[in-house]
Design an enzyme around this catalytic site. Sequence first.
Site, PDB file in Angstrom:
ATOM      1  N   TYR A 253      -2.716  -0.020  10.578  1.00  0.00           N
ATOM      2  CA  TYR A 253      -2.730  -0.499   9.191  1.00  0.00           C
ATOM      3  C   TYR A 253      -1.385  -0.218   8.519  1.00  0.00           C
ATOM      4  CZ  TYR A 253      -4.246  -0.916   4.301  1.00  0.00           C
ATOM      5  OH  TYR A 253      -4.368  -1.269   2.982  1.00  0.00           O
TER       6      TYR A 253
ATOM      7  N   SER B 273       0.851  -1.190   0.000  1.00  0.00           N
ATOM      8  CA  SER B 273       0.000   0.000   0.000  1.00  0.00           C
ATOM      9  C   SER B 273       0.882   1.232   0.000  1.00  0.00           C
ATOM     10  CB  SER B 273      -0.892  -0.007   1.251  1.00  0.00           C
ATOM     11  OG  SER B 273      -1.520   1.245   1.454  1.00  0.00           O
TER      12      SER B 273
END
Length: 288
Positions: free
Chosen positions: A156, A143
Amino acid sequence: MKRVSNRKPPAVLITGCSTGIGHACALDLAARGWRVFAGVRDQQAGERIVQQAAGDLQPILLDVTDRSMIQAAVDRLDALLGTDGLDGLVNNAGIVVPGPLELLATEDFRRQLEINVLGTHALTAAMLPMLRQAKGRIVLMGSITGWITPPQYGAYAASKHALEAMADAWRVELRPWRLAVSIVQPDNVDTPIWNKLDQSVAALGNRSEKTTVDMYQRSMQKVRSSGLRMGRTGMPTSRVVRAVRHALSARWPRARYPVGLRTRLAFWGAGNLPAWIMDRFLQSAVDR
């Protein structure tokens, strides 16, 4: 399509295929002649993806945090593929645990790492013997947050930072067996994961001390709004699918696949701009 062993089609296991990126990758590769094993959470999700598939796609019930399910997947694939081995593994399964780090229970943080990091490690380690047989490819779903950490997404981002380190280690450690390792690094993508963000943030507030929640109320509301916005404005999954397909089939796969202009700008900024400028940029991304 790469040619490995003496048979066709090449076989790939993809995790997190119930929805989103994994779902799109499974359908795309099956339509292009791959033998796809799609990891799903439940039987209903498996039935749905089979109905949508054009090509050879077989669902596998797979929770990457469950050792018995991982072993069952190993046994099934080993029986079906034999000495041909596994040509590709796409580690896509993941969740988002949002919220200020002060409010997150350790159990919530642990769940974030169990699925995104430890589950990826456990499954990959279990599949390595079959990947060696085929001189296969390993793809990790990273990501933009693997390099930069927006406020309210600390857990996250920590999981995606960990995947970056794992990709680097595996890429060098597995080179003697000619196993290529790539990590795909998209900006926010139009997937159902963002639709769950609002509920997660609301639940976090309900479980935490009211006084502490009040201090973060304004920023938490912005995160809920930004999550809904990302669900509406995220890039199409097809852009991520193209990167995954290249990592699996190109003669010379890349180590990293940044997807999206904002990802490339963020990576450049993280290495070239002062921290205070990056902090303002990250805060503004949530405040919009």
